[in-house]
Design an enzyme around this catalytic site. Structure first.
Site, short mmCIF file in Angstrom:
data_model
loop_
_atom_site.label_atom_id
_atom_site.label_comp_id
_atom_site.label_asym_id
_atom_site.label_seq_id
_atom_site.Cartn_x
_atom_site.Cartn_y
_atom_site.Cartn_z
N SER A 10 0.79 -1.23 0.00
CA SER A 10 0.00 0.00 0.00
C SER A 10 0.82 1.29 0.00
O SER A 10 0.25 2.37 -0.12
CB SER A 10 -0.95 0.02 1.20
OG SER A 10 -2.10 -0.76 0.92
N LYS A 30 0.18 3.79 -2.73
CA LYS A 30 -0.82 4.86 -2.66
C LYS A 30 -0.18 6.25 -2.64
O LYS A 30 -0.85 7.24 -2.94
CB LYS A 30 -1.72 4.67 -1.43
CG LYS A 30 -2.64 3.46 -1.50
CD LYS A 30 -3.54 3.39 -0.27
CE LYS A 30 -4.54 2.24 -0.35
NZ LYS A 30 -3.94 0.93 -0.18
N SER A 90 -5.56 3.96 4.48
CA SER A 90 -5.11 3.01 3.46
C SER A 90 -6.31 2.35 2.79
O SER A 90 -6.40 1.12 2.69
CB SER A 90 -4.18 1.95 4.06
OG SER A 90 -3.44 1.32 3.03
#
Length: 498
Positions: free
Chosen positions: A118, A121, A310
């Site tokens: 993640s 991102k 997230s």
């Protein structure tokens, strides 16, 4: 100390922490970085420093440097060389840089494409902030076609809709607002069921904007486990079926859930979700009349929600928003290309080295096929702090003269919300439960990343000596919990540098 007194001190400590964190952070000024004194998080018995005026740190743009750069590099190397020896970090690719100069102070495989989880991102958020107006919203509409006995809920890519304004995403529009606007347009009294003769006996849902909704590498179990849902262009609360927990089970049919929520709010019995390839225009023909329109929270707020929590669904939706803005197909491939293209146009291109190639398979980091380099993530973080080593005409600083410097300053201004969106160690988002009892609490701000065999931490911290350091730690082929603990220890070690 009595339990009652200890409890009261704990509450007081938490209140002070929150106040300090509000004060701490990156200033809006593109060329200087400001932070406040960190809270003394772990011990409630020890006296806490009250939140005061923020102190301005010398970032190298004026006056004498806080510390000699070579000395700083040596201290960073001492911390990171020791950290890198920990087998818990698995196959570690990493980089640490100075936000004061933009110089790399330590690296290990920083140009090697690795699985980012993640932390990807960061790139999605950066592309959205660079491509779109920060005040941009997404409009969800209800329309009616000529001679149609029904209304159409048209999805435009907002997954944050709530049922009644008290949903998962603060500031989101609501199905209740839509229903009242529809009633007003149809001449139905507020709060009353829409009668059959009002021409709205059925709620149709047009979900044709997004047709590629579930990546081939994603696990379907993720829907039940609450971390992903099909990326449809209209849904309620990110497709969560309850609001009692962040990872609540999701619905496998988000558009149908949104349509049912609207039908219930209107007092209408029938719901029909059009096939993904079918548009309401092709079904009904003619020019539609807009009966209701509501808007999402501004882009900057949605980026903050995506980064702090997230949120995979929100990340994928934001990337498709970028794709639509650039005239690309709002699917996984189009969104990934849009993110990569925007970054490249701003001097932050993905790296392809030798036989290894960076790859964006999705925009949330959930796919195991994603590959990016630590250096790429670090360049984005540095650009947000005001250092731009990858931009033509700018030699590691946003303070240089000329057109390149103007472009760099504009880049920094657009990216600054990214820094504010990073979770705070021991305080917020995906770092709220980490750094307990650690010097890094309140000082480490970073995006986390978690997949089977992968743990990531990418963000910035401020050393005890007052220098802002950016860092990216990507652990592949690692056991999650040990790798996470080792990364937190390394980030804390960077903060502890005098």
């Amino acid at each position: 100390m009595s339990r009652t007194v200890g409890w009261m001190l704990s509450i007081a400590a938490f209140a002070v922490v929150v106040c300090v964190i509000v004060v701490a952070g990156m200033a809006v000024n593109a060329n200087r970085v400001t932070v406040a004194e960190a809270p003394q998080v772990p011990g409630v018995q020890a006296p806490l420093r009250a939140a005061g005026a923020s102190q301005e740190l010398d970032d190298g743009s004026s006056g004498e440097p806080i510390a000699d750069e070579s000395e700083l590099a040596a201290q960073v190397a001492a911390v990171m060389d020791a950290a890198a020896k920990d087998p818990a970090l698995g196959r570690l690719t990493a980089v640490v840089s100075s936000a004061r100069t933009g110089d790399v102070l330590w690296e290990q495989g920083s140009a090697e494409p690795s699985r980012p989880a993640s932390s990807l991102k960061i790139l999605t958020a950066a592309a959205a902030l660079l491509e779109l107006d920060h005040d941009k919203t997404v409009a969800t509409r209800v329309v009616r076609y000529p001679e149609q006995n029904g209304v159409v809920l048209v999805g435009a890519g907002d997954p944050t809709l709530s049922v009644d304004g008290a949903g998962f995403y603060p500031g989101a529009a609501s199905i209740a607002e839509i229903a009242e606007e529809v009633r007003a347009s149809l001449g139905v009294a507020e709060g009353q069921p829409v009668p059959q003769d009002a021409g709205a006996s059925t709620v149709y849902v047009d979900r044709s904007l997004f047709r590629d909704t579930f990546h081939s590498t994603w696990e379907r179990d993720g829907i039940e486990d609450g971390y992903i849902a099909p990326v449809e262009p209209v849904m309620v609360d990110g497709a969560r079926l309850s609001l009692d927990r962040e990872d609540a089970r999701r619905t496998p049919e988000p558009a149908a859930g949104a349509g049912q929520a609207l039908a219930t709010a209107m007092g209408v019995a029938n719901v029909e979700v059009l096939a993904p390839e079918e548009t309401a225009q092709s079904r009904f023909g003619g020019e539609p009349e807009v009966l209701a329109e509501v808007e999402s929270a501004p882009l900057s707020e949605r980026v903050h929600q995506m980064m702090t929590r997230s949120d995979n669904v929100l990340a994928e939706s934001l990337a498709r928003e970028v794709a639509v803005s650039r005239g690309l197909t709002p699917d996984f491939a189009g969104a990934a290309k849009a993110v990569a293209d925007v970054l490249a146009e701003h001097g932050l291109a993905l790296e392809n080295t030798g036989s290894s190639a960076a790859n964006l398979a999705d925009s949330s980091g959930l796919s195991v096929d994603n590959r990016v380099t630590p250096a790429q993530l670090d360049r984005v973080l540095l650009a947000a702090t005001g250092r731009h080593p990858g931009i033509d005409g700018v030699e590691g600083t946003g303070a240089a003269e000329g057109d390149g410097a103007d472009d760099a300053d504009e880049l920094t201004a657009k990216l600054r919300p990214l820094l504010d969106a990073l979770p705070v160690g021991g305080v917020s988002g995906t770092l709220a439960e980490r750094y307990s009892g650690s010097d890094g609490a309140g000082w480490v701000r970073a995006k986390t990343g978690t997949l089977d065999g992968t743990s990531a931490l990418a963000g910035y911290t401020v050393t005890q000596g007052g220098v802002v350091l950016t860092f990216v730690l990507l652990s592949n082929e690692a056991s999650l919990l040990p790798a996470r603990a080792a990364a937190d220890a390394a980030a804390t070690g960077l903060h502890d540098i005098a």
